[in-house]
Enzyme design. Structure first.
Site, PDB file in Angstrom:
ATOM      1  N   LEU A 125       0.798  -1.260  -0.077  1.00 17.54           N
ATOM      2  CA  LEU A 125      -0.071   0.079  -0.118  1.00 17.54           C
ATOM      3  C   LEU A 125       0.886   1.163   0.046  1.00 17.54           C
ATOM      4  CD1 LEU A 125      -2.694   1.491   0.255  1.00 17.54           C
ATOM      5  CD2 LEU A 125      -2.364   1.202   2.876  1.00 17.54           C
ATOM      6  N   THR A 126       1.790   1.390   0.860  1.00 18.15           N
ATOM      7  CA  THR A 126       2.738   2.622   1.051  1.00 18.15           C
ATOM      8  C   THR A 126       3.450   2.889  -0.198  1.00 18.15           C
ATOM      9  OG1 THR A 126       2.502   1.926   3.409  1.00 18.15           O
ATOM     10  CG2 THR A 126       4.292   3.513   2.669  1.00 18.15           C
ATOM     11  N   ILE A 157       7.577  -2.383   2.503  1.00 23.53           N
ATOM     12  CA  ILE A 157       6.764  -3.535   2.373  1.00 23.53           C
ATOM     13  C   ILE A 157       7.105  -4.695   3.027  1.00 23.53           C
ATOM     14  CG2 ILE A 157       5.534  -4.842   0.619  1.00 23.53           C
ATOM     15  CD1 ILE A 157       4.710  -1.802   0.528  1.00 23.53           C
ATOM     16  N   THR A 158       6.601  -4.980   4.014  1.00 22.95           N
ATOM     17  CA  THR A 158       7.032  -6.351   4.865  1.00 22.95           C
ATOM     18  C   THR A 158       6.419  -7.495   4.192  1.00 22.95           C
ATOM     19  OG1 THR A 158       6.391  -5.125   6.981  1.00 22.95           O
ATOM     20  CG2 THR A 158       6.629  -7.485   7.171  1.00 22.95           C
ATOM     21  N   GLN A 336      15.118   1.568  31.707  1.00 16.77           N
ATOM     22  CA  GLN A 336      15.314   2.457  33.028  1.00 16.77           C
ATOM     23  C   GLN A 336      15.333   1.501  34.003  1.00 16.77           C
ATOM     24  OE1 GLN A 336      15.578   5.561  32.520  1.00 16.77           O
ATOM     25  NE2 GLN A 336      15.687   6.246  34.629  1.00 16.77           N
ATOM     26  N   GLY A 339      18.777  -0.028  34.161  1.00 14.64           N
ATOM     27  CA  GLY A 339      19.765   1.090  33.983  1.00 14.64           C
ATOM     28  C   GLY A 339      20.820   0.875  33.025  1.00 14.64           C
ATOM     29  N   GLU A 363       0.557   0.174  10.215  1.00 15.32           N
ATOM     30  CA  GLU A 363      -0.943   0.125  10.213  1.00 15.32           C
ATOM     31  C   GLU A 363      -1.647   1.282  10.360  1.00 15.32           C
ATOM     32  OE1 GLU A 363      -1.404  -2.425   8.595  1.00 15.32           O
ATOM     33  OE2 GLU A 363      -1.578  -3.863   9.767  1.00 15.32           O
TER      34      GLU A 363
END
Length: 379
Positions: A125-126, A157-158, A336, A339, A363
């Site tokens: 799509l993209t 595209i994956t 975090q 650390g 998505e």
């Protein structure tokens, strides 16, 4: 209201969890370093019939439902975000169009091998100028006799270079705007169809993400899904289902962050005590656990609505929005809590953080999800 999973769902969840713990988690970091997934792990998933979970057995599927599939995505994503997104892109984006919009012949030709895991699928799509504005598709498909001639390109595209078949969006009637967009099936190896540019990504590095190019690429007329001009409506429906899968993947990664943080906090000793005994750490873990559980429930509800044929566009967008942002927060807190060690590749949480960010982009970005939700509210 019944919040218990059925025996079938519990069995599927348990089976996939055991598989992910045994076959996926120990190798996930190595796959990221290599930048690829081994064919053997996809074959192992095929043998478990994971690719066909939400599809009827008459088309090569298992005959379960979308909730079962969401459970599987979560457990696989908990072990490997890259494998999770590969799986999700194949089922919810690449294969679902055949099931939802394909003719009987198209289902037999493409849905069956995809549901069986014999062929990997992708959805394109993209484009460089059509991201959040999916209606801005510039790839063209012009009818020439009994064929469509495709010209254009797709990005991000994956599964693009692994797929045996790709569903693409293209303008078939230029002057009709979104009503001129159609979905076409392009098998791998079609002349004029080529794959280029594997990306160097922040995260999900073992998943396949590429550019696709179409230069006078010809496919037969019967490779059109539905009727000309129905593509925009079709892919909006496909994206609704895809958002549930990204929500499930987000929950899986967030759960991995919580699991790793709990283990580390119980083992790490400072000032003569495990850091899990300090209220500052306890509050972080409590917040993580709460948000992960709420994201999971939102995801399950969206899948439940879809399985019952009820409207779920709003709930899918809510689940995707909340779960993806929870995923990022959980990853940040996990680093975090660890650390300095959290910043090192020796521990998995730095990978979880890199993987998490895409959940708020793929998505449909968080901003797009908020637009979808607002429109569903009548704004």
């Amino acid at each position: 209201m019944d919040f218990d999973l059925s025996e079938e769902h519990q069995m599927i969840r348990r089976t996939v969890k055991e598989f992910a713990d045994r076959e996926v988690a120990p190798s996930a970091a190595g796959w990221e370093q290599e930048g690829r997934l081994p064919a053997a792990i996809l074959e192992a998933m095929r043998e478990l019939d994971l690719f066909g979970l939400p599809f009827p057995d008459e088309y090569g599927g298992v005959g379960s439902d979308y909730l079962a599939y969401a459970l599987a995505v979560e457990e696989i994503g908990r072990a490997s975000g890259s494998l999770g997104i590969t799986y999700a892109a194949h089922v919810s984006l690449g294969t679902s169009p055949f099931y939802r919009f394909g003719s009987e012949d198209q289902k037999r030709r493409w849905l069956v091998p995809c549901a069986r895991g014999e062929t990997l699928a992708a959805f394109a799509l993209t484009e460089p100028n059509a991201g959040s504005d999916a209606g801005g598709t510039e790839t063209r498909a012009i009818r020439d006799g009994d064929e469509w001639v495709i010209n254009g390109s797709k990005c991000f595209i994956t599964n693009g270079s692994l797929a045996g078949v790709v569903v693409i969006t293209a303008l078939t009637e230029k002057d009709k705007g979104t009503r001129g967009i159609s979905n076409l099936v392009v098998p791998a190896g079609t002349p004029g169809f080529r794959v280029t540019s594997s990306y160097h990504k922040l995260g999900l590095r073992a998943s396949d993400t590429v550019e696709l190019h179409f230069d006078d690429c010809r496919v037969p007329a019967d490779h059109l899904l539905g009727k000309p001009g129905e593509g925009f409506r079709q892919f909006l429906q496909i994206l609704d289902g895809g958002r549930i899968s990204i929500a499930a993947l987000s929950v899986g990664i967030a759960q991995a962050c919580l699991d790793a943080s709990l283990t580390y906090a119980r083992q790490r000793v400072q000032f003569g005590k495990p850091i899990s005994s300090f209220q500052a750490i306890q509050f972080k873990l409590a917040d993580m656990a709460t948000e992960v559980e709420l994201a999971r429930l939102a995801t399950w509800r969206a899948a439940w609505l879809k399985d019952r044929g009820r409207p779920f566009t709003r709930e899918a967008a809510m689940a995707k929005l909340y779960a993806s942002e929870v995923c990022v927060r959980a990853a940040l807190e996990a680093v975090q809590i660890h650390g300095g060690y959290g910043y090192m590749a020796e521990y998995p949480v730095e990978r979880y953080l890199r993987d998490a960010k895409l959940m708020t982009i793929g998505e449909g970005t968080s901003e797009i999800q908020r637009l979808v939700i607002a429109r569903q509210l009548g704004c």
